[in-house]
Design an enzyme around this catalytic site. Structure first.
Site, PDB file in Angstrom:
ATOM      1  N   ASP A  50       0.895  -1.078   0.007  1.00  0.00           N
ATOM      2  CA  ASP A  50       0.130  -0.086   0.097  1.00  0.00           C
ATOM      3  C   ASP A  50       0.787   1.234  -0.037  1.00  0.00           C
ATOM      4  O   ASP A  50       0.534   2.076  -0.741  1.00  0.00           O
ATOM      5  CB  ASP A  50      -0.860  -0.071   1.239  1.00  0.00           C
ATOM      6  N   ASP A  84       3.812   1.648  -1.303  1.00  0.00           N
ATOM      7  CA  ASP A  84       4.369   1.989  -2.736  1.00  0.00           C
ATOM      8  C   ASP A  84       3.196   2.675  -3.378  1.00  0.00           C
ATOM      9  O   ASP A  84       3.634   3.492  -4.191  1.00  0.00           O
ATOM     10  CB  ASP A  84       5.080   0.817  -3.285  1.00  0.00           C
ATOM     11  N   PHE A  85       2.149   2.094  -3.367  1.00  0.00           N
ATOM     12  CA  PHE A  85       0.961   2.517  -4.164  1.00  0.00           C
ATOM     13  C   PHE A  85       0.699   4.008  -3.961  1.00  0.00           C
ATOM     14  O   PHE A  85       0.511   4.977  -4.888  1.00  0.00           O
ATOM     15  CB  PHE A  85      -0.157   1.707  -3.937  1.00  0.00           C
ATOM     16  N   ASP A  86       0.613   4.386  -2.579  1.00  0.00           N
ATOM     17  CA  ASP A  86       0.292   5.596  -2.194  1.00  0.00           C
ATOM     18  C   ASP A  86       1.412   6.652  -2.617  1.00  0.00           C
ATOM     19  O   ASP A  86       1.205   8.045  -2.936  1.00  0.00           O
ATOM     20  CB  ASP A  86       0.302   5.832  -0.394  1.00  0.00           C
ATOM     21  N   SER A 145     -37.568  -3.085 -16.679  1.00  0.00           N
ATOM     22  CA  SER A 145     -37.610  -3.932 -15.488  1.00  0.00           C
ATOM     23  C   SER A 145     -37.943  -5.283 -15.893  1.00  0.00           C
ATOM     24  O   SER A 145     -38.008  -5.724 -16.942  1.00  0.00           O
ATOM     25  CB  SER A 145     -38.934  -3.440 -14.633  1.00  0.00           C
ATOM     26  N   LYS A 196     -29.366 -11.155  -7.759  1.00  0.00           N
ATOM     27  CA  LYS A 196     -30.177  -9.842  -8.079  1.00  0.00           C
ATOM     28  C   LYS A 196     -29.603  -8.950  -6.820  1.00  0.00           C
ATOM     29  O   LYS A 196     -30.071  -9.056  -5.902  1.00  0.00           O
ATOM     30  CB  LYS A 196     -31.504 -10.091  -7.935  1.00  0.00           C
ATOM     31  N   LYS A 233     -31.431 -15.251 -17.182  1.00  0.00           N
ATOM     32  CA  LYS A 233     -31.412 -15.078 -18.627  1.00  0.00           C
ATOM     33  C   LYS A 233     -31.351 -16.161 -19.629  1.00  0.00           C
ATOM     34  O   LYS A 233     -30.255 -16.920 -19.346  1.00  0.00           O
ATOM     35  CB  LYS A 233     -30.651 -13.873 -18.822  1.00  0.00           C
ATOM     36  N   CYS A 274     -50.923   7.073  28.349  1.00  0.00           N
ATOM     37  CA  CYS A 274     -49.524   7.294  27.901  1.00  0.00           C
ATOM     38  C   CYS A 274     -48.399   6.809  28.815  1.00  0.00           C
ATOM     39  O   CYS A 274     -48.199   7.321  29.829  1.00  0.00           O
ATOM     40  CB  CYS A 274     -49.385   8.750  27.614  1.00  0.00           C
ATOM     41  N   CYS A 282     -46.418  10.400  29.342  1.00  0.00           N
ATOM     42  CA  CYS A 282     -46.706  11.529  30.254  1.00  0.00           C
ATOM     43  C   CYS A 282     -47.922  11.161  31.170  1.00  0.00           C
ATOM     44  O   CYS A 282     -48.500  12.026  31.836  1.00  0.00           O
ATOM     45  CB  CYS A 282     -47.089  12.638  29.330  1.00  0.00           C
TER      46      CYS A 282
END
Length: 680
Positions: A34, A36-38, A83, A115, A287, A405, A408
């Site tokens: 990471d 080296d990538f940075d 859809s 899906k 499909k 209630c 209250c």
């Protein structure tokens, strides 16, 4: 460094970093540490800052965002985003297979795909470069969210390998479960309201104005469909593999199935492990694999004949009912909530479930200590759907709904014909006060984004706001330094809400901006029982000013379309309370809009003039947007189906009773696509 040298080095770094992004995000095979990538990315950023004209259109620095989009342009889809038909039944899948076989000369094979429960996106590439990213919208046209989509690292900015010059790729933008949990924890730590589920979080992210903020959100994408002219593929499965080679993120769970028996086996196997997946799914898409057969099968008005979605039924679990709490909402409605022995359901631990009202408790005959069946409605909200009477304690007594209630102590009321019990002490019952405050600042009301749920609670607990007008009395000195540790919503974790200089300035700016919110939203923001967005709009369109509303008699209120005895009576009672009138005058003094400033009768067209619509179900856009569109073209929205209804606009998961009634009365039922055609 000279300009030509910088150009060469920027090209090298862009290719190198994009390659490492592909290895890391698409193949999960990082080739360098990471750090080296940075360092590579830091060098590229510095060079682009020094030579901004040399930044390439697929520069990986685009991943961090920074572009501000005030308005999202509308783009018409070259290929409509239709859809899919849905089924929950294996028998219906076999019927689907049978229908296809009757049309085709050769037996079909199928491709099964997960899906994903996310947001559909269309990615348009020209000569390998990402040019546009467009939301589904109404299926005919959508919003251009390209700058935000460029921040998603699993979407290639430039394709690799051998690809056609112009293609369109469909995919689903999602948020992984782990990323979603961490994201919500960070939101709560900042006093912001957590998202209900990963899909909402992903959808909300794509329409943000600041792409840098989008870049900080853990979004992902799975691509699943390729479109274009003269594509060199014979099957859908072949095209999916090509997408993977070009740099797209493809689901490893996609499977080729030679027969419907294999499809059903895949559905069952995936159903057993779907809650262990790192992302949410709600079914399987099936499909026909052959592209030639897809073309032969064609389309209906709203969906392809060669594809169908199998939806998993809601999972149930049995557990013990330990006790029942009673919660008071902003309108005073009292909702019973069941406390359960913790049980795993749909991948999460469920401890509480709604019992809705006294009638549901009586209908279920649920008792403390019962073994109850819990289900997640829509895979999100747990509810009790039954009782295992074989395990009931013989001495268990029936549940008696509370009479006073719990907050209250006021005697509860229940109007004739209503399911809910109400606390009538609306101006002095703490949860009702807090609920009204939170409703007032909400997005659909005054839209004061800088005041999240946690901040309102802190203001209430410190005595700074007791009614909605108090927001406009807040000052910098009153807010700066406020701090409180509270329990994060829906968890046992604690979060600290701090009012520092920047957040205080944002709060005050948001409050000031709310003074320009239109009167119809202000009226809705008052939180009067039975006055939703539509009712507020109709009343404001009719009376134009708050003063006219205050002077209106019950008979005059009843003259407004869709205002019946119940709403008129509630408005009349509300305006008789001195405290409410004082609040309205304080809002007026603060500069809040109490008159309709624009001509609400201004319309886009008269195409729907004289037509009434009932809108029901889930659509590609919000129902509010659809209702606004109906009114903008001269139509009217009504809440229930009658012989006078012109059309029923039906989305997914429309209630079967409404559909039945529309059929009985001979009222045309429109799909979203049918509705769009009315406006053309």
């Amino acid at each position: 460094m000279t300009h030509p040298e910088a150009q060469q080095r920027i090209a090298e770094l862009t290719d190198q970093i994009n390659r490492h992004n592909y290895l890391y995000y698409q193949l999960a095979k990082p080739a360098i540490p990471d750090y080296d990538f940075d360092m590579l990315l830091e060098e590229l950023t510095a060079l682009e800052n020094q030579f901004p004209d040399l930044r390439l259109p697929d520069s990986p620095t685009l991943r961090v965002g920074g572009a501000i989009t005030k308005e999202f342009a509308t783009i018409r889809h070259r290929y409509p985003m239709l859809s899919l038909g849905n089924t929950y039944s294996e028998e219906e899948l076999r019927d689907f297979d049978l229908r296809i076989r009757k049309i085709l000369t050769d037996s079909p094979e199928y491709v099964c795909e997960l899906k994903f429960d996310g947001l559909s996106i269309s990615l348009i590439y020209e000569n390998g470069l990402l040019m546009h990213a467009v939301t589904r919208g109404d299926g005919i046209q959508g919003d251009d969210v390209t700058e935000n989509v460029k921040t998603i690292r699993t979407i290639p900015l430039r394709l690799q390998g051998d690809f056609p010059s112009g293609i369109e790729v469909r995919g689903e933008i999602i948020m992984l479960k782990k990323g979603f949990e961490k994201f919500n924890e960070e939101r709560m730590a900042k006093g912001e309201t957590p998202f209900a589920n990963p899909r909402n979080a992903a959808a909300g992210s794509l329409k943000m104005q600041d792409s840098a903020e989008v870049a900080r959100r853990p979004l992902d994408n799975f691509s699943y469909f390729l479109l274009g002219e003269n594509l060199p593929f014979k099957t859908h499965f072949e095209s999916i593999n090509a997408l993977k080679n070009w740099g797209f993120h493809i689901s490893e769970y996609t499977q080729l199935c030679p027969s419907m028996d294999d499809v059903l086996a895949f559905i069952r196997k995936t159903g057993e492990k779907r809650h262990q997946l790192p992302f949410d799914i709600d079914g399987i898409v099936i499909k026909v694999n052959s592209l030639a057969q897809q073309q032969q099968l064609g389309y209906t008005a709203k969906s392809p004949r060669w594809a169908i979605a199998y939806k998993y039924k809601a999972e149930q679990a049995a557990t013990k009912l330990l006790s029942i709490d009673y919660q008071v909402g902003r309108t005073g409605a009292v909702t019973p909530v069941a406390n359960l022995e913790p049980v795993r359901l749909s991948g999460t631990t469920v401890k509480r479930a709604s019992l809705h009202n006294a009638d549901i408790i009586e209908k279920l005959d649920v008792r403390i200590g019962d073994t109850v069946l819990v289900e997640k409605g829509g895979e999100i909200i747990p509810k009790i759907v039954g009782v295992d009477l074989s395990k009931r304690d013989l001495f268990a007594s029936a549940v008696v709904f509370i009479s006073h209630c719990p907050e209250c102590g006021a005697l509860l009321e229940r109007a004739e014909g209503e399911a809910a019990h109400y606390c009538p002490n609306e101006d002095n019952c703490p949860p009702q006060i807090r609920g009204k405050l939170e409703h007032f600042i909400s997005r659909k009301a005054m839209n004061i984004e800088s005041l999240g749920e946690g901040k309102v609670e802190v203001l209430y607990n410190n005595g700074l706001v007791r009614n909605i007008a108090d927001f406009y009395q807040l000052t910098f000195d009153k807010l700066l330094g406020l701090e409180k540790t509270i329990e994060a919503s829906g968890t046992k974790k604690e979060k600290t809400i701090s009012f520092r200089e920047r957040s205080v300035q944002n709060i005050l700016s948001g409050i000031e901006a709310s003074k320009s919110i239109p009167f119809e939203k202000v009226f809705f923001a008052l939180g009067i029982r039975y006055v939703g967005e539509t009712v507020a709009k109709k009343l404001v369109n009719h009376f134009k000013t708050m003063d006219n509303l205050l002077k209106a008699s019950k008979e005059e209120l009843l003259e407004v379309e869709e205002i019946g005895e119940k709403i008129a009576g509630q408005l009349e009672a509300y305006f008789k309370v001195d405290k409410h009138l004082q609040t309205i005058e304080k809002l007026r003094a603060a500069g809040v809009q109490l008159e309709q400033n624009t001509d609400a009768s201004e319309k886009l067209s008269e195409k729907l003039q004289g037509k009434t619509f009932v809108v029901s179900g889930i659509f590609s856009r919000s129902r509010d947007e659809i209702k606004e569109l109906i009114e903008a073209h001269g139509g009217k929205n009504v809440g229930s189906i009658s012989k006078n209804t012109s059309y029923v606009l039906a989305g997914e998961k429309m209630g079967p009773e409404k559909l039945k009634k529309a059929t009985q009365l001979g009222i045309p039922v429109l799909s979203e696509e049918d509705f769009n055609n009315l406006l053309v």
